[in-house]
Design a protein around this motif. Structure first.
Motif, mmCIF file in Angstrom:
data_model
loop_
_atom_site.group_PDB
_atom_site.id
_atom_site.type_symbol
_atom_site.label_atom_id
_atom_site.label_comp_id
_atom_site.label_asym_id
_atom_site.label_seq_id
_atom_site.Cartn_x
_atom_site.Cartn_y
_atom_site.Cartn_z
ATOM 1 N N ASN A 1 0.627 -1.097 -0.096
ATOM 2 C CA ASN A 1 -0.106 0.256 -0.233
ATOM 3 C C ASN A 1 0.788 1.177 0.019
ATOM 4 O OD1 ASN A 1 -2.330 0.847 -0.460
ATOM 5 N ND2 ASN A 1 -3.082 0.933 2.281
ATOM 6 N N ARG B 1 1.422 4.340 -3.290
ATOM 7 C CA ARG B 1 0.167 5.193 -2.463
ATOM 8 C C ARG B 1 0.888 6.325 -4.155
ATOM 9 N NH1 ARG B 1 0.394 9.122 2.490
ATOM 10 N NH2 ARG B 1 -1.013 10.850 1.424
ATOM 11 N N PRO B 2 2.069 6.861 -4.486
ATOM 12 C CA PRO B 2 2.676 7.763 -5.801
ATOM 13 C C PRO B 2 1.463 7.540 -6.594
ATOM 14 C CG PRO B 2 4.251 6.833 -4.341
ATOM 15 C CD PRO B 2 3.334 6.146 -3.869
ATOM 16 N N ARG C 1 -1.166 5.921 -7.146
ATOM 17 C CA ARG C 1 -2.689 6.190 -6.339
ATOM 18 C C ARG C 1 -2.756 8.068 -6.384
ATOM 19 N NH1 ARG C 1 -3.194 3.159 -2.940
ATOM 20 N NH2 ARG C 1 -2.077 4.692 -1.514
ATOM 21 N N ASP C 2 -2.009 8.428 -5.856
ATOM 22 C CA ASP C 2 -2.342 9.741 -6.306
ATOM 23 C C ASP C 2 -2.294 10.869 -7.366
ATOM 24 O OD1 ASP C 2 -2.133 9.623 -2.984
ATOM 25 O OD2 ASP C 2 0.221 10.226 -2.808
ATOM 26 N N GLU C 3 -1.127 10.120 -8.096
ATOM 27 C CA GLU C 3 -1.334 10.669 -9.387
ATOM 28 C C GLU C 3 -2.493 10.014 -10.081
ATOM 29 O OE1 GLU C 3 1.539 9.389 -13.852
ATOM 30 O OE2 GLU C 3 2.636 9.632 -11.420
ATOM 31 N N TYR D 1 -5.411 10.173 -8.964
ATOM 32 C CA TYR D 1 -6.562 11.335 -8.410
ATOM 33 C C TYR D 1 -5.865 12.582 -8.988
ATOM 34 C CZ TYR D 1 -7.795 7.279 -4.976
ATOM 35 O OH TYR D 1 -8.200 6.083 -4.818
ATOM 36 N N GLU D 2 -4.910 12.939 -8.837
ATOM 37 C CA GLU D 2 -4.904 14.345 -10.117
ATOM 38 C C GLU D 2 -5.420 14.070 -10.738
ATOM 39 O OE1 GLU D 2 -3.463 17.543 -9.925
ATOM 40 O OE2 GLU D 2 -3.355 16.802 -8.027
ATOM 41 N N LYS E 1 -7.428 20.911 -4.893
ATOM 42 C CA LYS E 1 -6.314 20.764 -5.518
ATOM 43 C C LYS E 1 -5.057 21.117 -5.004
ATOM 44 C CE LYS E 1 -4.485 21.100 -10.438
ATOM 45 N NZ LYS E 1 -4.904 21.143 -11.601
ATOM 46 N N LYS F 1 -3.109 19.963 -1.996
ATOM 47 C CA LYS F 1 -2.350 19.228 -2.145
ATOM 48 C C LYS F 1 -0.549 20.063 -2.495
ATOM 49 C CE LYS F 1 -4.787 15.475 -4.393
ATOM 50 N NZ LYS F 1 -4.733 15.002 -5.724
#
Length: 81
Positions: free
Chosen positions: A37, A41-42, A44-46, A48-49, A78, A81
């Motif tokens: 997990n 994360r990086p 997943r964050d990308e 979402y962005e 946004k 972040k």
């Protein structure tokens, strides 16, 4: 290949709590899941962005009808972040 790590008392309790839920058979499974997990994360964050940017573009272009404050809320999220 084996590896031994030391955990704080609090982390050890968190791991044991996860094992106690029955979702994991042992502490190693909990730690492996947590590491997977963590490293995902990086990515997943990308994702979402990109989703936020697409949603803002759709709202601004009028492709999607929304509440008046939805676009402003997305822009604030946004900016955080």
């Amino acid at each position: 290949m084996g590896m031994h790590v030391s955990l704080t008392k609090e982390l050890e309790e968190m791991v044991q709590n996860q094992v106690n839920t029955g979702m994991y058979q042992n502490a190693s499974e909990v730690v492996r899941a947590a590491l997977r997990n963590f490293f995902a994360r990086p990515v997943r964050d990308e994702v979402y962005e990109v989703m936020f940017e697409d949603a803002i573009e759709e709202f601004e272009s009028g492709e999607v009808e929304v509440h008046d404050d939805t676009l402003e809320m997305l822009k604030k999220v946004k900016k955080k972040k």
